[in-house]
Motif scaffolding. Sequence first.
Motif, PDB file in Angstrom:
ATOM      1  N   TYR A  51      78.980 -56.101  49.628  1.00  0.00           N
ATOM      2  CA  TYR A  51      80.277 -55.827  50.242  1.00  0.00           C
ATOM      3  C   TYR A  51      80.870 -54.531  49.696  1.00  0.00           C
ATOM      4  O   TYR A  51      81.385 -53.704  50.450  1.00  0.00           O
ATOM      5  CB  TYR A  51      81.230 -57.003  49.998  1.00  0.00           C
TER       6      TYR A  51
ATOM      7  N   THR B  76      78.987 -51.578  51.084  1.00  0.00           N
ATOM      8  CA  THR B  76      79.377 -51.350  52.472  1.00  0.00           C
ATOM      9  C   THR B  76      80.734 -50.668  52.544  1.00  0.00           C
ATOM     10  O   THR B  76      80.925 -49.737  53.332  1.00  0.00           O
ATOM     11  CB  THR B  76      79.412 -52.686  53.241  1.00  0.00           C
TER      12      THR B  76
ATOM     13  N   THR C 249      80.403 -47.031  51.526  1.00  0.00           N
ATOM     14  CA  THR C 249      79.742 -46.258  52.575  1.00  0.00           C
ATOM     15  C   THR C 249      80.687 -46.046  53.753  1.00  0.00           C
ATOM     16  O   THR C 249      80.747 -44.953  54.324  1.00  0.00           O
ATOM     17  CB  THR C 249      78.465 -46.980  53.056  1.00  0.00           C
ATOM     18  N   GLU C 250      81.398 -47.090  54.129  1.00  0.00           N
ATOM     19  CA  GLU C 250      82.313 -47.028  55.276  1.00  0.00           C
ATOM     20  C   GLU C 250      83.417 -45.991  55.062  1.00  0.00           C
ATOM     21  O   GLU C 250      83.786 -45.278  55.987  1.00  0.00           O
ATOM     22  CB  GLU C 250      82.926 -48.401  55.519  1.00  0.00           C
TER      23      GLU C 250
END
Length: 106
Positions: free
Chosen positions: A53, A56, A59-60
Amino acid sequence: MSYDIILIGTISIIAYLFSYALYSTNTISRKLHQRVWNIIILISFLLTFGMAYLQTALTEFALNIPIVPDLIYWHGEIGILFFFVLLFHLQINWGSLKKLVYSINE
């Protein structure tokens, strides 16, 4: 980056066999044996999920933080542990799993 599959697998198998031997000799109860491995599977799942999580999210939001390579490595290592503990969990609960599968087929 290489992962320590053999080391983690060997340590987890030895730990499982040790706890299974304690259970087999009635030193610990079956319930305690199951509870210990359920806690280990829960912790390894939460750590693996949490790291995924976080990766992610980083990266997001396009955050380039130096800890990301270490995070990826430890996510893989704990994921390997999670896999082995999952196999132990299936072995411990094989009877219940078998009943569940056969009841679905009826």
